[in-house]
Structures are given as C-alpha cells and as structure tokens.
Design a protein around this motif. Structure first.
Motif, short mmCIF file in Angstrom:
data_model
loop_
_atom_site.label_atom_id
_atom_site.label_comp_id
_atom_site.label_asym_id
_atom_site.label_seq_id
_atom_site.Cartn_x
_atom_site.Cartn_y
_atom_site.Cartn_z
N PRO A 260 0.66 -1.21 0.05
CA PRO A 260 -0.05 0.02 -0.06
C PRO A 260 0.90 1.18 -0.11
N VAL A 261 2.12 1.36 0.52
CA VAL A 261 2.99 2.24 0.64
C VAL A 261 3.40 2.53 -0.84
N ILE A 262 3.87 1.57 -1.52
CA ILE A 262 4.63 1.72 -2.84
C ILE A 262 3.25 2.43 -3.78
N MET A 263 1.98 1.75 -3.41
CA MET A 263 0.99 2.19 -4.47
C MET A 263 0.37 3.62 -4.02
N ALA A 264 0.72 4.21 -2.80
CA ALA A 264 0.59 5.58 -2.35
C ALA A 264 1.75 6.38 -3.03
N HIS A 265 2.94 5.91 -2.94
CA HIS A 265 4.06 6.43 -3.66
C HIS A 265 3.92 6.69 -5.08
N GLY A 266 3.37 5.73 -5.88
CA GLY A 266 3.15 5.91 -7.36
C GLY A 266 1.70 6.95 -7.56
N ARG A 267 0.78 6.51 -6.61
CA ARG A 267 -0.57 7.33 -7.03
C ARG A 267 -0.33 8.69 -6.89
N ALA A 268 0.61 9.33 -6.24
CA ALA A 268 0.91 10.75 -5.87
C ALA A 268 1.56 11.25 -7.27
N PHE A 269 1.89 10.64 -8.14
CA PHE A 269 2.08 11.29 -9.68
C PHE A 269 1.11 10.86 -10.60
N ILE A 270 -0.12 10.48 -10.34
CA ILE A 270 -1.04 10.21 -11.42
C ILE A 270 -2.02 11.62 -11.24
N PRO A 271 -2.56 12.05 -12.47
CA PRO A 271 -3.57 13.04 -12.49
C PRO A 271 -4.78 12.49 -12.07
N PRO A 272 -5.74 13.24 -11.57
CA PRO A 272 -6.82 12.92 -11.06
C PRO A 272 -8.03 12.22 -12.08
N HIS A 273 -7.93 12.62 -13.43
CA HIS A 273 -8.84 12.21 -14.26
C HIS A 273 -8.29 10.60 -14.42
N LEU A 274 -7.11 10.31 -14.12
CA LEU A 274 -6.56 8.99 -14.58
C LEU A 274 -6.53 8.18 -13.30
N VAL A 275 -7.08 8.40 -12.14
CA VAL A 275 -6.98 7.73 -11.24
C VAL A 275 -7.15 6.17 -11.09
N GLY A 276 -8.19 5.87 -11.92
CA GLY A 276 -8.70 4.46 -12.07
C GLY A 276 -7.58 3.62 -12.92
N ARG A 277 -7.05 4.27 -13.96
CA ARG A 277 -6.23 3.51 -14.79
C ARG A 277 -5.03 3.54 -13.93
N GLY A 278 -4.33 4.63 -13.23
CA GLY A 278 -3.33 4.76 -12.43
C GLY A 278 -2.92 3.70 -11.32
N VAL A 279 -4.12 3.70 -10.68
CA VAL A 279 -4.02 2.75 -9.57
C VAL A 279 -4.00 1.20 -9.93
N THR A 280 -4.73 0.89 -11.06
CA THR A 280 -4.65 -0.26 -11.75
C THR A 280 -3.52 -0.72 -12.38
N LEU A 281 -2.87 0.11 -13.00
CA LEU A 281 -1.63 0.23 -13.62
C LEU A 281 -0.51 -0.62 -12.53
N LEU A 282 -0.67 0.41 -11.33
CA LEU A 282 0.33 -0.29 -10.26
C LEU A 282 -0.03 -1.50 -9.86
N ASN A 283 -1.17 -1.69 -9.76
CA ASN A 283 -1.62 -3.21 -9.15
C ASN A 283 -1.17 -4.07 -10.24
N LEU A 284 -1.47 -3.88 -11.76
CA LEU A 284 -1.07 -4.77 -12.55
C LEU A 284 0.53 -5.09 -12.35
N PHE A 285 1.37 -4.14 -12.05
CA PHE A 285 3.02 -4.54 -11.80
C PHE A 285 2.90 -5.41 -10.31
N GLY A 286 2.19 -5.14 -9.70
CA GLY A 286 2.38 -5.76 -8.02
C GLY A 286 1.98 -7.12 -8.24
N VAL A 287 0.63 -7.60 -8.70
CA VAL A 287 0.13 -8.71 -8.92
C VAL A 287 0.73 -9.50 -10.02
N GLY A 288 1.00 -8.62 -10.99
CA GLY A 288 1.60 -9.45 -12.30
C GLY A 288 2.88 -10.15 -11.96
#
Length: 390
Positions: free
Chosen positions: A311-339
């Motif tokens: 969750p902290v790595i997710m928060a670190h990455g989420r800070a660099f994601i613009p508001p209108h791309l939040v859905g795609r941004g958090v799922t991109l991070l999750n793609l790498f984590g779970v993938g």
C-alpha cells in the motif's frame, strides 16, 4: 458508501483467500486429481497473471462505468463461477481454468476501493486507508491457512469450494445493492495508460512494485506448502498452522507500514528499508534451508511482514497520477504488483521442475535465490526514485 466499502472489504477477503489457499490444498489435490507442484504453480501463476491483465480493462471501467457494476458483475461471474468449476474439477487443467476465472472475478475488488479512496478522501490519507483495506481484507489470508485445512478435513475440498462459490455470489450481490459510485470527474482532459507511462517518476517505482510482493505472495500462495512438506514432512494441518503464522505476519506488516510514511515523513526510505529487510530474510532462508522447521517458519513470517509494503508503494506511485486518470493509474500499479507474482510463479515452477532431481533442498534454494536476486535489482532501481509525502 460506508456499507458499500464494508462489502467491498468482504470481497477483498475472498481475493486474499483465493491467492493463498493452494498451499494448504497441495497434498489433497496431489492425491485426488494428480496435481503436481508444477501444476499448482501454473494454476497459481495463471490467477495472478489473469488478475494483472484485467487491471487495464478494470481501470478503464472504473473511470467510465464506476466501481459498483465493475466489481459486482466480475465477482459474480468470475469469482462464483470459477469456485464452482474448481469444486467440480477432475484434472489439473480444470484447476488452472478455474483459477483463471477466479482471477477475473477478484481483479476489480481492491482497486474499486482504492478508486473510492483516491476520489473521496484527502491524498494524505490514501496510504493509511489503503493499508487498512489491505490489512482487514488479509483476514482471507488467515482463513486460507489452518481454518481451510480444518474445513478440508471435515467436509472435503470439493464441498469447501462449493461453499466459497455461494459466498462469492452473495458478496457480489451485496456490492450491487450497497455500493454507490463517486461523482464522475468532469474534464476535457484525455489520457490513457500510455500517458501514465510517460511519467518518469513512475519508472523507478514500477520495477520495485513488480518484485516486492512476489516473495511473500508466491511463498504464501503456494511454495510454503511443498517446501514444508518436502523438507520437514509436515502434513496438511501442520502446513495450515505454519501458513497461519505467515499470514498473520503479513497482516501485521500491512498495518505497520500504513502510517509510517506520515510518522517518518518519507515514503521512499520506509519502502526501501522494509524491502532490504525482506531481502536479508530471503538470504537467511537460503543459508538455513533445512536447519529447523521453527526457524523456517519464523523466516517465512519475517518475509511476510517486511514484504507488506504494497500500500505504501501504491501511495508513492499514486501521488504522480493526475485525477482524471486515477482509475487507470492505480490499476497500472496493481498490474505490476500482482503480475509480478504471476510471472514469479511461472518461473519458479520451471525452476522447481529443473532442479527437483538434485536433492530435496535444491529446488527451494533456487527458488529463494530467484526471489532474492530480483528483489535486490528492484531495490537498486528504486534508489533513484523521487520521494514525496502528500
């Protein structure tokens, strides 16, 4: 929204269960349908890779359709349907297909909650809320250990999976009934995952995201079972007890990591320090591979605790994601984590098959070595990341 988040959390309990329960069933599935460790590694890896691949369409759906329908429909069709197929399985191939379906079903649940946190709560609270959801949901990790072993002994693994199919369906319907979508962002800005990949700050975070969760996720999800059986001849109940300890450590680690970025005023060094400790525990597992069962269980618990920085790595990455791309941004991070866990399961399955004739400890020494090397590379790249705390 509160009731909906509670039901989403129950869905995430299921997600954590399904990624971890094969370790406990390894003995029974081997006896009943001839599933080898390599078969189960393939099925587990398929769950993680399908889950990861789904993050791209899930991210689009969160931004365009909303979390309510996205989570409910996929969990109902994939989660309940996959668990039912697992219950009826007669070959390892059926198990693999069932795990793929379950991966589809579980893929939107955590990201739906993270999407809501990112849209409805202050950015500074994201890491803590994400850790709470992850920590509470990780009760599923505990249920997938000794309690599952007891259920299998009492009613059998097939009946256990039928119960889980019914529970999955009920939770999906609960999400549909209680969750409300956040107000959609009205903007003329367009964007895609490719635009996110143009953000240099993410380039040093994504490699660590790829490898940080893999040791604890893959070991708890599968390899702890065959390792403890082959090296220390533990039975299903004893493996369940050992994985219960590791699962509890993973939950404790999640809650420990959650507020540390605000307490210490840094995300980068919290993440880096924890992963270096995880790396040290992996090296000790290699050195003491067959020393004593209590020591191995302790080190598995340390790997679980220190590997809970997700969750902290997710928060670190989420800070660099613009508001209108939040859905795609958090799922991109999750793609790498779970993938990363899925890729690791495929690789470690091949490692096990290639080294199994070299002695009982050889496959597991090689598997722990693989995790240690990849984690070291991820930490090295992460050193160049830019720190931030909202």
């Amino acid at each position: 929204m509160k009731a909906g988040l509670v039901v989403l959390c129950l869905g995430y309990v299921l997600s954590q269960f399904f990624r971890a329960f094969l370790a406990v069933l390894s003995v029974d599935l081997g006896r009943d349908i001839g599933a080898t460790p390599e078969d189960l590694a393939f099925a587990s890896g398929l769950w993680f890779l399908i889950f990861a691949a789904m993050q791209l369409p899930v991210g689009w759906a969160l931004d365009r359709v909303g979390p309510r329908l996205t989570a409910a429909v996929l969990l109902l069709v994939g989660g309940a349907g996959g668990a039912a197929l697992f219950a009826a399985a007669s070959t390892p191939f059926h198990i693999a297909i069932a795990m793929a379906l379950i991966g589809i079903g579980c893929s939107p649940v955590l990201m739906a909650s993270y999407y809501i946190f990112a849209r409805e709560f202050p950015p500074a609270r994201f890491a803590t809320l994400a850790a709470v959801m992850l920590g509470v949901g990780s009760v599923g990790n505990l249920v997938a250990s000794y309690p599952t072993a007891l259920a299998v002994e009492w009613i059998g693994w097939r009946a256990t999976m039928w119960v889980l199919a019914l529970v999955s369906g009920a939770i999906a319907l609960g999400i549909l009934a209680t969750l409300h979508d956040p107000k959609r962002v009205e903007t003329e800005q367009k964007g895609s995952v490719l635009d996110l990949m143009k953000e240099p700050a993410l380039w040093t975070i994504l490699p660590l995201m790829l490898v940080a969760y893999a040791p604890s996720g893959a070991l708890r999800g599968l390899w702890a079972g065959p390792y403890l059986q082959d090296i220390f001849t533990l039975d299903t109940a004893q493996i369940g007890q050992a994985t219960l300890v590791m699962g509890a450590a993973m939950i404790a680690g999640t809650f420990a990591y959650g507020p540390l970025d605000r307490i210490l005023g840094t995300r980068k060094w919290v993440i880096f320090g924890g992963n270096v400790l995880s790396l040290a525990a992996l090296v000790l597992m290699i050195l003491w591979i067959d020393n004593a069962v209590w020591l191995s269980v302790l080190l598995l618990a340390v790997i679980g605790f220190t590997g809970a920085a997700f969750p902290v790595i997710m928060a670190h990455g989420r800070a660099f994601i613009p508001p209108h791309l939040v859905g795609r941004g958090v799922t991109l991070l999750n793609l790498f984590g779970v993938g990363g866990v899925g890729l690791a399961q495929f690789v470690t399955g091949r490692i096990h098959a290639a080294t199994v004739d070299n002695g009982p400890t050889a496959p597991y020494t090689a598997i722990f070595g693989f995790f240690a090397v990849t984690l070291a590379i991820g930490c090295l790249i992460y050193l160049f990341s830019r720190d931030n705390v909202d």
